[in-house]
Design a protein around this motif. Structure first.
Motif, PDB file in Angstrom:
ATOM      1  N   ALA A 109      -0.707   0.069   8.999  1.00  0.00           N
ATOM      2  CA  ALA A 109      -2.105   0.079   9.433  1.00  0.00           C
ATOM      3  C   ALA A 109      -2.866   1.217   8.772  1.00  0.00           C
ATOM      4  N   VAL A 110      -4.187   1.085   8.819  1.00  0.00           N
ATOM      5  CA  VAL A 110      -5.112   2.162   8.474  1.00  0.00           C
ATOM      6  C   VAL A 110      -5.665   2.699   9.785  1.00  0.00           C
ATOM      7  N   ALA A 111      -5.551   4.000   9.990  1.00  0.00           N
ATOM      8  CA  ALA A 111      -6.031   4.633  11.220  1.00  0.00           C
ATOM      9  C   ALA A 111      -7.374   5.301  10.952  1.00  0.00           C
ATOM     10  N   ALA A 112      -8.357   5.026  11.802  1.00  0.00           N
ATOM     11  CA  ALA A 112      -9.686   5.624  11.669  1.00  0.00           C
ATOM     12  C   ALA A 112     -10.298   5.762  13.054  1.00  0.00           C
ATOM     13  N   VAL A 113     -11.415   6.459  13.125  1.00  0.00           N
ATOM     14  CA  VAL A 113     -12.119   6.610  14.401  1.00  0.00           C
ATOM     15  C   VAL A 113     -13.053   5.432  14.638  1.00  0.00           C
ATOM     16  N   PRO A 163       1.772   7.569  12.876  1.00  0.00           N
ATOM     17  CA  PRO A 163       2.672   6.877  11.946  1.00  0.00           C
ATOM     18  C   PRO A 163       1.990   5.946  10.948  1.00  0.00           C
ATOM     19  N   SER A 164       0.688   5.670  11.133  1.00  0.00           N
ATOM     20  CA  SER A 164       0.015   4.691  10.263  1.00  0.00           C
ATOM     21  C   SER A 164       0.068   5.124   8.808  1.00  0.00           C
ATOM     22  N   ARG A 165       0.215   4.155   7.933  1.00  0.00           N
ATOM     23  CA  ARG A 165       0.350   4.434   6.499  1.00  0.00           C
ATOM     24  C   ARG A 165      -0.811   5.269   5.966  1.00  0.00           C
ATOM     25  N   ILE A 166      -2.027   4.904   6.364  1.00  0.00           N
ATOM     26  CA  ILE A 166      -3.227   5.547   5.824  1.00  0.00           C
ATOM     27  C   ILE A 166      -4.074   6.081   6.972  1.00  0.00           C
ATOM     28  N   GLY A 186       0.821  -1.205   0.000  1.00  0.00           N
ATOM     29  CA  GLY A 186       0.000   0.000   0.000  1.00  0.00           C
ATOM     30  C   GLY A 186       0.853   1.252   0.000  1.00  0.00           C
ATOM     31  N   PRO A 187       0.216   2.406  -0.031  1.00  0.00           N
ATOM     32  CA  PRO A 187       0.967   3.664  -0.024  1.00  0.00           C
ATOM     33  C   PRO A 187       1.745   3.829   1.275  1.00  0.00           C
ATOM     34  N   GLU A 188       2.854   4.554   1.209  1.00  0.00           N
ATOM     35  CA  GLU A 188       3.691   4.761   2.388  1.00  0.00           C
ATOM     36  C   GLU A 188       3.055   5.737   3.371  1.00  0.00           C
ATOM     37  N   ARG A 189       2.427   6.786   2.847  1.00  0.00           N
ATOM     38  CA  ARG A 189       1.773   7.768   3.723  1.00  0.00           C
ATOM     39  C   ARG A 189       0.689   8.469   2.917  1.00  0.00           C
TER      40      ARG A 189
END
Length: 486
Positions: free
Chosen positions: A368-372, A427-430, A24-27
């Protein structure tokens, strides 16, 4: 034993290896989008692929590169029309209601203006009337089909899809409450494929794969001999759902998947990868084990049944590399540490939620993907204003205060902006932001365990897409994401 379609060679079992999923994308950052809720002033009562294309073009202009979508699977062409994207007739083909009728070749001469006016009037009600949308779009699409039944490119599309498309079209034509022919249903899927492709050229789409399908739908017929009878898939009791959950989905039989050449799994993955930059596996623990509940019994009486995870992970990674689509696994709830370890080893991104994690987003993993939250969990406004009906979840308000340090009387949109600023800096990628949070929406899209008590999957966003693009919360979140270098 249920019959498996004589599909074209591209659905043959691959020679799987130990290689990982596509990276996946880096950031990066993007939006979690419920397509049905994303209505513009040109929508026929429901958000569609033209709305998604417009939103993607606008979001890309603000720095976003990803749009996570709800599942797009086709529903039975019957009434009442099924609103839940997690209860599809099939995971391979797509939902008719997402077509923008006017964008189809032949629409301008098909005489659909009266139907269009009736459909546009549906936008006045925030509650989506799926039955009426299906009725009006079906009538209009039949007129357009009669005007231009053989568009350029449909022959190659039909050849690529093979026997499965013909079987699906026959299945739908036999059940269509409005008597659509098999050729009509083939044409519908071709138009959906074209319109989704156009949307994918505007922004990277991440498509969602439900853990199962409607027991009366096409997949259940097509793979009928390969799922276990008299049991449903669900979840045991946990902190969010004290009584557990029964999702009403038939589980595939892990002892028969090899006999099916793994196609019930591969078919869903390949379909999701088409026109996608990434795929999200709902309830990814299903690759390892599923919670089976005997019919007529409570989730308390259920038990876990294990699946051939090594082969399924290898197939997943193979399909991911083949399509160059990264993988996100919804590794939430009661997840064994070994599950996350094996998923990480295969290159699948973890899914980390503020509502679930005990640590600050700055401590979350990189891969990881960070979300609420998710579609099943409360919005920030619902928690902040204590309007969320699940009172036992109100402790989450303390979590928002700890992270944002906002005063108790702060506006929910301000709280959302500050919350996502912390996710953006992590730091999560997405990092994924929810449109509902950015707009201060109190209701979540779905309340598990309810049927008529809540309008699950029926709520459009409170403002039109044209206004979403100018909304203060949306603009501020985009600015903070850019400022964090995403």
């Amino acid at each position: 034993m249920g019959a498996i379609s004589d599909d074209p060679p591209h659905l043959a079992r691959p020679n799987v290896t130990d290689e990982p999923c596509a990276q996946g994308p880096e950031r990066a950052w993007g939006w979690a989008v419920q397509v049905y809720a994303l209505r513009s002033r040109e929508s026929w009562g429901i958000g569609d692929f033209a709305d998604l294309r417009r939103f993607g073009r606008w979001a890309r202009g603000t720095g976003a590169s990803i749009a996570l979508l709800n599942p797009l699977g086709a529903q039975l062409p019957t009434l009442p029309y099924e609103p839940s994207p997690y209860y599809p007739s099939t995971r391979r083909y797509r939902n008719l209601v997402y077509l923008r009728v006017e964008d189809i070749e032949g629409a301008s001469r098909a005489g659909i203006s009266e139907l269009r006016e009736q459909a546009l009037a549906l936008n006045a009600d925030r509650l989506i009337d799926y039955d009426r949308v299906f009725e009006l779009k079906s009538a209009a699409l039949r007129k357009v089909f009669e005007s231009a039944p053989r568009p350029r490119g449909i022959t190659s599309y039909v050849a690529r899809e093979g026997a499965a498309l013909r079987e699906f079209a026959n299945f739908n034509s036999e059940r269509d409450v409005y008597e659509g022919s098999a050729e009509f249903h083939v044409w519908i899927q071709y138009q959906l494929d074209r319109q989704l492709a156009r949307a994918s050229r505007e922004i990277g789409l991440v498509t969602d794969i439900p853990v199962g399908f409607n027991p009366d739908g096409f997949d259940a017929v097509r793979f009928g001999g390969y799922f276990a009878p008299h049991v449903h898939v669900g979840a045991p009791p946990d902190q969010f759902f004290r009584d557990g959950q029964d999702w009403g989905l038939p589980p595939l039989d892990p002892w028969k998947l090899g006999d099916a050449r793994w196609m019930p799994f591969v078919d869903a993955i390949r379909a999701a990868c088409r026109h996608a930059a990434g795929i999200r596996l709902d309830h990814v623990m299903g690759l390892f084990r599923l919670f089976w509940i005997p019919e007529g019994m409570s989730p308390v009486n259920g038990a876990y049944v294990h699946y051939p995870a090594e082969m399924l992970l290898a197939l997943l990674a193979h399909e991911s590399r083949r399509a160059k689509a990264f993988v996100v696994g919804e590794d939430l709830g009661l997840v064994e540490p070994v599950v996350r370890e094996q998923l990480q080893a295969k290159g699948s991104l973890s899914y980390r939620l503020l509502w679930f994690e005990d640590s600050h987003p700055s401590q979350w993993p990189h891969d990881a993907v960070a979300a609420v939250g998710t579609h099943d969990l409360p919005t920030i406004a619902g928690i902040w204003t204590l309007s969320e009906p699940e009172h036992r979840l109100h402790h989450l308000r303390d979590k928002l205060i700890d992270i944002t340090h906002m005063p108790a009387d702060a506006n929910p949109v301000d709280v959302a902006v500050e919350t996502y600023r912390h996710l953006a800096m992590g730091p999560s990628r997405i990092a994924l932001a929810s449109l509902e949070d950015a707009l201060g929406v109190h209701e979540r899209p779905n309340v598990p365990g309810t049927i008529d008590e809540f309008p699950n999957w029926r709520l459009a966003l409170p403002i039109a897409l044209e206004d979403v693009e100018r909304a203060e919360g949306v603009q501020r979140i985009a600015q903070d994401m850019r400022a964090a270098g995403r």
